[in-house]
Scaffold this motif. Structure first.
Motif, PDB file in Angstrom:
ATOM      1  N   VAL A 125       0.853  -1.184   0.000  1.00 51.68           N
ATOM      2  CA  VAL A 125       0.000   0.000   0.000  1.00 51.68           C
ATOM      3  C   VAL A 125       0.882   1.224   0.000  1.00 51.68           C
ATOM      4  N   PRO A 126       0.710   2.139  -0.977  1.00 50.86           N
ATOM      5  CA  PRO A 126       1.533   3.334  -0.995  1.00 50.86           C
ATOM      6  C   PRO A 126       1.234   4.224   0.187  1.00 50.86           C
ATOM      7  N   GLY A 127       2.262   4.866   0.715  1.00 52.66           N
ATOM      8  CA  GLY A 127       2.066   5.742   1.855  1.00 52.66           C
ATOM      9  C   GLY A 127       1.287   6.988   1.496  1.00 52.66           C
ATOM     10  N   GLN A 128       0.465   7.387   2.424  1.00 53.66           N
ATOM     11  CA  GLN A 128      -0.339   8.582   2.203  1.00 53.66           C
ATOM     12  C   GLN A 128      -0.325   9.395   3.492  1.00 53.66           C
ATOM     13  N   ASP A 129      -0.188  10.689   3.383  1.00 57.04           N
ATOM     14  CA  ASP A 129      -0.329  11.535   4.556  1.00 57.04           C
ATOM     15  C   ASP A 129      -1.787  11.968   4.683  1.00 57.04           C
ATOM     16  N   ALA A 130      -2.097  12.685   5.752  1.00 55.69           N
ATOM     17  CA  ALA A 130      -3.487  13.050   6.021  1.00 55.69           C
ATOM     18  C   ALA A 130      -4.061  13.942   4.934  1.00 55.69           C
ATOM     19  N   SER A 131      -3.251  14.870   4.421  1.00 58.58           N
ATOM     20  CA  SER A 131      -3.773  15.805   3.419  1.00 58.58           C
ATOM     21  C   SER A 131      -4.117  15.102   2.129  1.00 58.58           C
ATOM     22  N   SER A 132      -3.251  14.180   1.681  1.00 56.29           N
ATOM     23  CA  SER A 132      -3.540  13.464   0.434  1.00 56.29           C
ATOM     24  C   SER A 132      -4.746  12.560   0.605  1.00 56.29           C
ATOM     25  N   GLY A 133      -4.899  11.965   1.815  1.00 60.47           N
ATOM     26  CA  GLY A 133      -6.066  11.122   2.049  1.00 60.47           C
ATOM     27  C   GLY A 133      -7.351  11.930   2.029  1.00 60.47           C
TER      28      GLY A 133
ATOM     29  N   PRO B 231     -15.660   4.941   5.699  1.00 58.12           N
ATOM     30  CA  PRO B 231     -14.601   3.986   6.070  1.00 58.12           C
ATOM     31  C   PRO B 231     -14.275   2.948   5.003  1.00 58.12           C
ATOM     32  N   VAL B 232     -15.055   2.912   3.896  1.00 57.07           N
ATOM     33  CA  VAL B 232     -14.850   1.842   2.914  1.00 57.07           C
ATOM     34  C   VAL B 232     -13.520   1.999   2.185  1.00 57.07           C
ATOM     35  N   ALA B 233     -13.204   3.225   1.737  1.00 56.64           N
ATOM     36  CA  ALA B 233     -11.998   3.419   0.932  1.00 56.64           C
ATOM     37  C   ALA B 233     -10.712   3.033   1.678  1.00 56.64           C
ATOM     38  N   PRO B 234     -10.476   3.517   2.913  1.00 60.40           N
ATOM     39  CA  PRO B 234      -9.262   3.069   3.618  1.00 60.40           C
ATOM     40  C   PRO B 234      -9.241   1.563   3.864  1.00 60.40           C
ATOM     41  N   PHE B 235     -10.409   0.983   4.156  1.00 60.17           N
ATOM     42  CA  PHE B 235     -10.513  -0.461   4.347  1.00 60.17           C
ATOM     43  C   PHE B 235     -10.124  -1.192   3.066  1.00 60.17           C
ATOM     44  N   ALA B 236     -10.560  -0.667   1.917  1.00 56.01           N
ATOM     45  CA  ALA B 236     -10.236  -1.301   0.642  1.00 56.01           C
ATOM     46  C   ALA B 236      -8.759  -1.215   0.315  1.00 56.01           C
ATOM     47  N   HIS B 237      -8.073  -0.166   0.780  1.00 52.28           N
ATOM     48  CA  HIS B 237      -6.650   0.010   0.489  1.00 52.28           C
ATOM     49  C   HIS B 237      -5.767  -0.915   1.317  1.00 52.28           C
ATOM     50  N   THR B 238      -6.288  -1.386   2.453  1.00 55.66           N
ATOM     51  CA  THR B 238      -5.451  -2.162   3.364  1.00 55.66           C
ATOM     52  C   THR B 238      -5.894  -3.609   3.545  1.00 55.66           C
TER      53      THR B 238
ATOM     54  N   LEU C 110      -7.813  14.735   0.410  1.00 58.19           N
ATOM     55  CA  LEU C 110      -8.067  15.147  -0.971  1.00 58.19           C
ATOM     56  C   LEU C 110      -8.653  14.003  -1.774  1.00 58.19           C
ATOM     57  N   GLU C 111      -8.141  12.801  -1.547  1.00 55.42           N
ATOM     58  CA  GLU C 111      -8.652  11.642  -2.280  1.00 55.42           C
ATOM     59  C   GLU C 111     -10.110  11.371  -1.948  1.00 55.42           C
ATOM     60  N   ALA C 112     -10.538  11.713  -0.732  1.00 56.31           N
ATOM     61  CA  ALA C 112     -11.938  11.538  -0.363  1.00 56.31           C
ATOM     62  C   ALA C 112     -12.802  12.694  -0.864  1.00 56.31           C
ATOM     63  N   LEU C 113     -12.213  13.895  -0.956  1.00 56.61           N
ATOM     64  CA  LEU C 113     -12.990  15.071  -1.339  1.00 56.61           C
ATOM     65  C   LEU C 113     -13.340  15.070  -2.814  1.00 56.61           C
ATOM     66  N   VAL C 114     -12.424  14.640  -3.657  1.00 50.39           N
ATOM     67  CA  VAL C 114     -12.641  14.685  -5.107  1.00 50.39           C
ATOM     68  C   VAL C 114     -13.859  13.864  -5.532  1.00 50.39           C
ATOM     69  N   PRO C 115     -13.986  12.602  -5.120  1.00 46.20           N
ATOM     70  CA  PRO C 115     -15.178  11.854  -5.539  1.00 46.20           C
ATOM     71  C   PRO C 115     -16.474  12.439  -4.994  1.00 46.20           C
ATOM     72  N   VAL C 116     -16.433  13.001  -3.775  1.00 43.81           N
ATOM     73  CA  VAL C 116     -17.639  13.600  -3.220  1.00 43.81           C
ATOM     74  C   VAL C 116     -18.080  14.789  -4.077  1.00 43.81           C
ATOM     75  N   LEU C 117     -17.127  15.630  -4.484  1.00 44.76           N
ATOM     76  CA  LEU C 117     -17.459  16.764  -5.344  1.00 44.76           C
ATOM     77  C   LEU C 117     -17.995  16.298  -6.690  1.00 44.76           C
ATOM     78  N   ALA C 118     -17.372  15.259  -7.247  1.00 46.54           N
ATOM     79  CA  ALA C 118     -17.840  14.736  -8.533  1.00 46.54           C
ATOM     80  C   ALA C 118     -19.263  14.199  -8.423  1.00 46.54           C
ATOM     81  N   VAL C 119     -19.560  13.497  -7.337  1.00 44.04           N
ATOM     82  CA  VAL C 119     -20.906  12.966  -7.129  1.00 44.04           C
ATOM     83  C   VAL C 119     -21.909  14.103  -6.966  1.00 44.04           C
ATOM     84  N   LEU C 120     -21.537  15.144  -6.236  1.00 43.07           N
ATOM     85  CA  LEU C 120     -22.436  16.278  -6.049  1.00 43.07           C
ATOM     86  C   LEU C 120     -22.716  16.986  -7.375  1.00 43.07           C
ATOM     87  N   VAL C 121     -21.700  17.116  -8.229  1.00 43.01           N
ATOM     88  CA  VAL C 121     -21.901  17.725  -9.540  1.00 43.01           C
ATOM     89  C   VAL C 121     -22.861  16.888 -10.377  1.00 43.01           C
TER      90      VAL C 121
END
Length: 278
Positions: free
Chosen positions: A8-16, A72-79, A18-29
Motif C-alpha cells: 500500500v503506498p504511503g499517504q499523509d493526512a492531506s492526500s487522504g 470507512p470503505v476506501a481506507p478499508f479497501a486500500h489495506t 483530498l482523495e476523499a474530497l474529489v469523488p464527493v465533489l464529482a458525485v455532487l456535480v
C-alpha cells in the motif's frame, strides 16, 4: 495467494483527505446536473413530467458510488482485500443498477435541443453501441474481467498505484453500468434481446461469479498479494454479495418489463404503443 499483505503506498493526512474530497465533489456535480435536467423535463412537459422514482434511483446510485470512495470503505479497501471486494460490489454491481434505473439517456433525450438529441440517438443506434450492447460483450467486460484481475498479476499491479486503483474502479463502474443497462435498463437499447434471453444471461453471470469466487476461496490460480484469510473473506463477499446483486438485477428486469403489443389499425384511434414511454 501469498501469506502477507499487498503493498500500500504511503499517504499523509492531506492526500487522504483530498482523495476523499474529489469523488464527493464529482458525485455532487452529477447529482446537481441530474436534478437540474429533471426539473427542465418537468417544465417542458408538465403533464408527462419526470418520474421521482427514477430520480431516487439515480441519486441512490450516486450515494453508493460515494460510499465506496470515502471512509470507512476506501481506507478499508486500500489495506484489506475484503474491503476491496466490498468496494467492488458497491461500485461495480449495486450502484450501476440504481444509476441505470434512473434512465439518464432518456432524460438527456427529453431535455437536449432537437439537433443534439438526434445526434445522441444516432450514437445509441450506431454499430459500436450495438456491439457493446450485446449481452455477451457486456458480460465479458463486467464479470469476465474479474478472472483477468484476480487470476493474473494485474490486481497487485494496479493496487500499488493510486492511478491504477482509480482506473480499476472506473472499469468496474462502467462495465457494471453496461451490463445493468443491457439487462434491465429503461433507456433505449438497440437490439436488446427478449426477457427470457436476458434472464438466461443473468443465470450465466450468477454461475460465472460463483465459479470465480469458489476458485478464489480455494486458492486455485489466484494471484492476489494478500493473506489467505483476507482472500477467502473477499471470496465469500463476492459469492453472497454477487448473488444478491444478480437477484436485484432480475427483479429490476421483471419490474421494468413491458409486453410488446402488436400494433393493429383501428377505427377508434391510433394503435397502442408497444413499450413504456420514455
Amino acid at each position: 495467494m501469498r501469506e502477507h499483505g499487498h503493498p500500500v503506498p504511503g499517504q499523509d493526512a492531506s492526500s487522504g483527505a483530498l482523495e476523499a474530497l474529489v469523488p464527493v465533489l464529482a458525485v455532487l456535480v452529477c447529482a446537481g446536473t441530474y436534478l437540474r435536467l429533471a426539473h427542465r423535463a418537468r417544465l417542458r412537459n408538465p403533464v408527462r413530467g419526470w418520474s421521482r422514482l427514477r430520480t431516487a434511483g439515480f441519486l441512490t446510485g450516486l450515494a453508493l458510488v460515494a460510499t465506496a470512495l470515502v471512509p470507512p470503505v476506501a481506507p478499508f479497501a486500500h489495506t484489506d482485500f475484503r474491503g476491496h471486494m466490498v468496494q467492488h460490489l458497491l461500485i461495480g454491481m449495486y450502484a450501476p443498477l440504481a444509476l441505470v434505473l434512473g434512465a439518464p439517456v432518456t432524460l438527456l433525450l427529453r431535455t437536449l435541443p432537437a439537433a443534439r438529441a438526434r445526434r445522441l440517438t444516432a450514437v445509441v443506434h450506431s454499430r459500436p453501441a450495438r456491439l457493446f450492447a450485446h449481452p455477451a460483450v457486456a458480460l465479458a467486460l463486467s464479470t469476465g474481467s474479474l478472472a483477468v484481475v484476480y487470476f493474473t498479476p494485474l490486481h497487485d499491479t494496479v493496487m500499488a498505484h493510486p492511478a491504477g486503483r482509480r482506473l480499476l474502479l472506473l472499469h468496474f463502474l462502467l462495465a457494471g453500468c453496461l451490463f445493468a443497462y443491457v439487462i434491465a435498463g429503461v433507456d433505449p437499447a438497440p437490439g436488446r434481446p427478449g426477457v427470457r434471453a436476458r434472464l438466461v444471461w443473468i443465470g450465466v453471470a450468477v454461475t460465472a461469479h460463483a465459479v470465480i469466487s469458489q476458485l478464489m476461496y480455494g486458492g486455485f490460480r489466484v494471484d492476489v498479494h494478500a493473506p489467505v484469510p483476507e482472500v477467502r473473506g473477499g471470496a465469500e463477499i463476492m459469492y453472497y454479495g454477487g448473488d444478491i446483486a444478480e437477484l436485484l438485477l432480475a427483479a429490476a428486469l421483471v419490474a421494468t418489463w413491458r409486453p410488446r403489443g402488436r400494433a393493429r389499425p383501428s377505427a377508434e384511434g391510433p394503435p397502442a404503443r408497444a413499450a413504456a414511454p420514455v
